[in-house]
Design an enzyme around this catalytic site. Structure first.
Site, PDB file in Angstrom:
ATOM      1  N   HIS B 124      18.802 -22.490  33.707  1.00 35.62           N
ATOM      2  CA  HIS B 124      20.160 -22.177  33.226  1.00 35.62           C
ATOM      3  C   HIS B 124      21.224 -22.485  34.283  1.00 35.62           C
ATOM      4  O   HIS B 124      22.345 -22.866  33.961  1.00 35.62           O
ATOM      5  CB  HIS B 124      20.267 -20.683  32.876  1.00 35.62           C
ATOM      6  CG  HIS B 124      19.443 -20.285  31.676  1.00 35.62           C
ATOM      7  ND1 HIS B 124      19.204 -18.982  31.349  1.00 35.62           N
ATOM      8  CD2 HIS B 124      18.800 -21.028  30.742  1.00 35.62           C
ATOM      9  CE1 HIS B 124      18.448 -18.923  30.257  1.00 35.62           C
ATOM     10  NE2 HIS B 124      18.187 -20.164  29.873  1.00 35.62           N
ATOM     11  N   HIS B 359      12.117 -15.289  29.514  1.00 31.00           N
ATOM     12  CA  HIS B 359      12.406 -16.692  29.226  1.00 31.00           C
ATOM     13  C   HIS B 359      12.669 -17.476  30.506  1.00 31.00           C
ATOM     14  O   HIS B 359      12.968 -18.667  30.468  1.00 31.00           O
ATOM     15  CB  HIS B 359      13.603 -16.803  28.276  1.00 31.00           C
ATOM     16  CG  HIS B 359      13.282 -16.341  26.872  1.00 31.00           C
ATOM     17  ND1 HIS B 359      13.461 -15.045  26.462  1.00 31.00           N
ATOM     18  CD2 HIS B 359      12.785 -17.006  25.815  1.00 31.00           C
ATOM     19  CE1 HIS B 359      13.084 -14.935  25.191  1.00 31.00           C
ATOM     20  NE2 HIS B 359      12.667 -16.098  24.776  1.00 31.00           N
ATOM     21  N   LEU B 360      12.602 -16.797  31.625  1.00 28.45           N
ATOM     22  CA  LEU B 360      12.616 -17.414  32.945  1.00 28.45           C
ATOM     23  C   LEU B 360      13.853 -18.277  33.190  1.00 28.45           C
ATOM     24  O   LEU B 360      13.767 -19.303  33.873  1.00 28.45           O
ATOM     25  CB  LEU B 360      11.332 -18.244  33.155  1.00 28.45           C
ATOM     26  CG  LEU B 360      10.010 -17.533  32.817  1.00 28.45           C
ATOM     27  CD1 LEU B 360       8.835 -18.479  33.002  1.00 28.45           C
ATOM     28  CD2 LEU B 360       9.820 -16.298  33.671  1.00 28.45           C
ATOM     29  N   CYS B 361      14.982 -17.884  32.651  1.00 22.80           N
ATOM     30  CA  CYS B 361      16.231 -18.644  32.825  1.00 22.80           C
ATOM     31  C   CYS B 361      16.065 -20.094  32.377  1.00 22.80           C
ATOM     32  O   CYS B 361      16.656 -21.013  32.961  1.00 22.80           O
ATOM     33  CB  CYS B 361      16.720 -18.602  34.277  1.00 22.80           C
ATOM     34  SG  CYS B 361      17.311 -16.988  34.762  1.00 22.80           S
ATOM     35  N   SER B 362      15.221 -20.280  31.398  1.00 24.30           N
ATOM     36  CA  SER B 362      15.015 -21.609  30.850  1.00 24.30           C
ATOM     37  C   SER B 362      14.753 -21.442  29.355  1.00 24.30           C
ATOM     38  O   SER B 362      13.770 -21.959  28.820  1.00 24.30           O
ATOM     39  CB  SER B 362      13.828 -22.283  31.564  1.00 24.30           C
ATOM     40  OG  SER B 362      13.796 -23.649  31.269  1.00 24.30           O
TER      41      SER B 362
END
Lengths: 443, 406
Positions: B124, B359-362
């Site tokens: 992100h 969501h692991l910044c993705s």
């Protein structure tokens, strides 16, 4: 050898069930059989009060580090039906995931409610019960600390609506407060399940909008201070069933305030012990509550240290409940500690609440004891720090402390919550082992 | 051959005091290095050394302490120059990689209608700063979650203004063919930006044709709060500083000011000096190990993770590719179980294993490939294949207790 004394008021029938609980845990719970083996105890050793008392009390750490495989009964899984999972941040910062059968929780709640008939009738009326919860976010099991979640997002499976609130209660923005109020209006809950400090905050924020249609109020999560109770009682009809309840993630409802105002503890679903250091306490003494679950075939607890400090009552109650009277004093880290020539003396959050009373000019307070012993009383409210009302409060507090104790008083508009979202009305930086209580309670 | 990585892990573990910590009587097994790596004692000491022995601000005073602070900060800049292949005046200290990405996205002059190519597996922090500034087009991934190079080639022919390259996915650990992608982008006139947040400290990040390079200190054994932006001089010079103030100007009168030379014009206010000291110590530590050994350990540990994941039919692995170069990251999900937070919590509380879910910044990538949150296991130099096996055996037990392992 230690002999467990079955203190007056403790249900002897419960002890027989506690022995059955031990036998079940030994047979079905991997952690517990290893635990006893490590202590050199054999199943045949635990047949009477002496053998039972020889079991080293279990702690939250053991249940945390062995969850789920080590503490679940054989053949059970977390996906089984009728299981409620609770993820507790822990009042003292000790996290825990635990599971309980929902039917067991219901039975415990109903038996606890025996000590408060009006609330029992209100909560168990034969109709759909809609409930609104206003509580520290980390206790809610849903994402409620964001203004972006909807009522549907925050509706629990049992029909309880979790209202939105910030982790730091007083930092809850006005829009979020209005959201909570609007949702109560929309849901029209039959009863509220709330943290008293949170509810008092909501009431202050509501202004003229009232909550009088609510059928009952359960006050739990944290101690109900006198000042919170004043604000809450003023917002409901005097006939509204309302009570403070002690509940734990591990067990559900454990103790309840009766209509007379005494706290009664459920000794029907739990075998209860109160210990100070290495001996059971006598009525009137401070002691930590140890709980053994009864009939729990999912995740039984044996001699579980709750960390909560109680005094077992010395007299029977005018309410006629057969559940024993206790006074829930709070947790040890929240107690003020004073070294006196007579030994160590403690002032519990309950004591402090009693001393402050229902002070009109104080809406919220926190009394902190620093590591050097210094005390600071912060409060939110209209009272002037130099007023007679505040002066009297300080005098009453000092009257329960050694001479020369100074209390710094500060009026403020913000008192922070803990990271768990729970509000702490008393805190001490002075560490203390539970064994030290003996000194205080021997007076 | 796994002897070297095992040796590396056992050799370096004494340098990481956190690994001696016990939680409820269990040793910590740290598998969240893709979020933040642990800090070796030498880095901690360098931070303490700044506060205990230097203390002064930089570039301000002429006294000895200030001079020492300034010299140390500038020598770390030179270390980064050595690590990345950029000139020392092309190295900007920022707060973190996100800050570096924002500096470029908000300051780089763009023509009207400019477009940016962004890989689907971008973080992100690489993606969001461009929204509102340019049309962002996604570089698709193949079914195995590696870059679809044919699709990329087609897209780059449309002459995007900027191409963002994600050196290593923080979800899959797959490495992108950076050199190939960057050279192609330059052929079509694009400005190239490399997000090396996940790769720095594991692999060499020195490439030709990469105009900007961004990374954080805390994923390469350094402290939090310090990041780096490297940029080719002319392009860096074209960027409008998004923050100015003390330290960024040579001259100020009541009306006008003159910006300082590169790179200091981008370092407004007092920087995280102690963090820069720590970052310098981290680079020194990594260089002492050597990037060949680091890369071999990264690959070998990644293979251990992938093997452990794919041999468990009850787990679904995000991105499985036989030929792809991947590091020590694997993300997994389980059909029929939406809430992996509970699994991560049990891993930590009952097994001492620290790893991440979400969501692991993705999120665009995770949503497309997993459809829900994932559980990520990510390792570094202090992790061994034996620990990886421990993690997956713990998962076996947990899923069995939950009742979804069949």
């Amino acid at each position: 050898m230690i002999t467990l004394m079955l203190v007056e008021g403790i249900n002897k029938a419960a002890f027989e069930q506690a022995l059955e609980e031990v036998a079940f845990a030994l047979k079905s719970v991997p952690f517990f059989s290893e635990y006893l083996f490590e202590q050199g105890l054999r199943p045949t050793d635990v047949r009477d009060t002496t053998g039972f008392a020889a079991i080293r009390p279990t702690t939250k750490i053991e249940y945390r580090r062995n969850f789920p495989r080590g503490v679940l009964a054989a053949g059970k899984t977390l996906n089984d039906p009728h299981i409620l999972t609770s993820k507790s941040s822990g009042t003292g910062g000790e996290r825990l995931t635990t599971v309980t059968h929902t039917f067991l929780l219901a039975r415990r709640a109903r038996n606890t409610l025996r000590a408060n008939k009006p609330l029992l009738e209100a909560l168990t009326a034969p109709r759909f019960q809609s409930v609104a919860r206003y509580a520290p976010p980390n206790c809610s099991d849903v994402e409620c600390a964001t203004p972006f979640s909807t009522m549907e997002d925050r509706m629990l499976a049992d029909g309880t609506l979790v209202l939105p609130v910030s982790h730091d209660l007083l930092a809850t923005p006005p829009a979020m407060v209005n959201q909570a109020i609007d949702e109560i209006d929309k849901l029209q809950p039959h009863w509220l399940y709330v943290d008293p400090t949170h509810l008092a905050f909501l009431i202050r924020s509501m202004g003229d909008r009232g909550l009088s249609d609510v059928g009952a109020v359960v006050l739990t999560y944290t101690l109900c201070t006198g000042v919170a109770r004043r604000q809450i009682c003023a917002s409901f009809e005097p006939t509204t069933p309302m009570a403070e309840i002690v509940s734990m993630s591990e067990f559900g409802w454990l103790a309840i305030e009766c209509p007379v105002g005494n706290m009664h503890i459920n000794n029907l679903d739990f075998f209860l012990e109160f210990w100070s250091g290495s001996r059971p306490t006598r009525p009137g003494e401070l002691g930590e509550l140890l709980v053994t679950s009864l009939g729990d075939r999912l995740l039984p607890h044996i001699r579980y240290r709750t960390g909560d400090i109680y005094r077992l009552g010395e007299h029977s109650c005018a309410c006629k409940s057969t559940l024993p009277i206790v006074r829930h004093e709070g947790r040890l880290p929240n107690m003020l500690k004073f070294k006196t020539p007579r030994g160590l003396e403690l002032l519990s959050p309950r004591d402090v609440s009693d001393l402050i009373g229902q002070a009109e000019g104080i809406d919220l307070y926190r009394l902190d004891q620093r590591s050097d012993g210094g005390l600071q009383l912060r409060y939110v409210g209209d009272a002037d720090p130099d007023s007679l009302e505040v002066g009297d409060i300080v005098d009453r507090l000092r009257g329960r402390m050694p001479a020369n104790e100074k209390i710094e008083v500060k009026k403020t508009h913000q008192i922070e919550c803990g990271r768990s979202g729970k509000f702490v009305s008393c805190s001490s930086e002075i560490a203390l082992e539970l064994d030290d209580i003996r000194t205080a309670s021997s007076d | 051959m796994t002897s070297l990585p095992v040796d590396l892990a056992s050799r370096v573990r004494p340098d990481f005091p956190l690994l001696e910590r016990q939680v409820d009587g269990r040793n910590v097994k740290y598998f969240d290095s893709a979020a933040t790596s642990l800090t070796p004692t030498s880095v901690v000491k360098s931070i303490v050394r700044y506060y205990e022995h230097v203390g002064a601000n930089i570039h301000r005073g002429k006294y000895v302490l200030s001079q020492e602070a300034s010299d140390q900060v500038e020598s770390v800049r030179q270390s980064i120059s050595r690590l990345t292949g950029y000139l020392s005046n092309e190295v900007v200290f920022t707060a973190n990689a996100t800050s570096s990405m924002n500096l470029v996205a908000h300051g780089l002059p763009l023509r009207p209608g400019a477009s940016v190519l962004m890989p689907l597996d971008a973080h992100h922090s690489a993606w969001l700063p461009w929204r509102g500034r340019a049309a962002v087009e996604t570089i698709p991934l193949g079914p195995d979650a590696t870059i679809d190079l044919e699709a990329y080639e087609r897209l780059v022919r449309h002459e995007p203004s900027v191409v963002v390259i994600n050196h290593s996915s923080n979800v899959t650990g797959f490495y992108a063919p950076v050199q190939q992608m960057a050279t192609l982008a330059k052929q079509y006139g694009a400005v190239t930006i490399l997000d090396a947040s996940q790769s720095v400290g594991h692999r060499s990040v020195a490439f030709d044709d990469v105009d900007f390079l961004a990374f954080s200190g805390h994923k390469m054994l350094g402290p939090t709060g310090i990041g780096v932006l490297c940029g080719r001089y002319d392009l860096l010079d074209s960027i409008r500083p998004t923050a100015i103030g003390g330290g960024t100007v040579d001259w100020v009168d009541s009306v006008e000011h003159t910006l300082r030379k590169l790179p200091h014009r981008f370092e407004a206010g007092t920087p995280h000096i102690a963090g820069i000291f720590g970052l310098g110590a981290a680079i020194k530590y990594l260089e002492a190990i050597g990037f060949d050994a680091l890369a071999q350990h990264d690959r070998s540990l990644g293979e251990s993770m992938m093997r452990a994941a794919v041999k468990r039919p009850y787990l679904r692995c995000v991105g499985v590719s036989d030929g792809a170069d991947h590091g020590a990251i694997v993300s997994i999900s389980r059909n029929g179980l939406r809430d992996l937070n509970q699994v991560a919590r049990i891993l930590g509380d009952s097994y001492g294993v620290m790893c991440r879910t979400g969501h692991l910044c993705s999120q665009p990538f995770v949503d497309q490939f997993a459809g829900k949150q994932v559980l990520r296991v990510s390792g570094y130099i202090y992790n061994s294949p034996g620990e990886v096996e421990y993690v997956f055996e713990a998962l076996d037990e947990i899923f069995e207790s939950i009742g979804v392992s069949a």
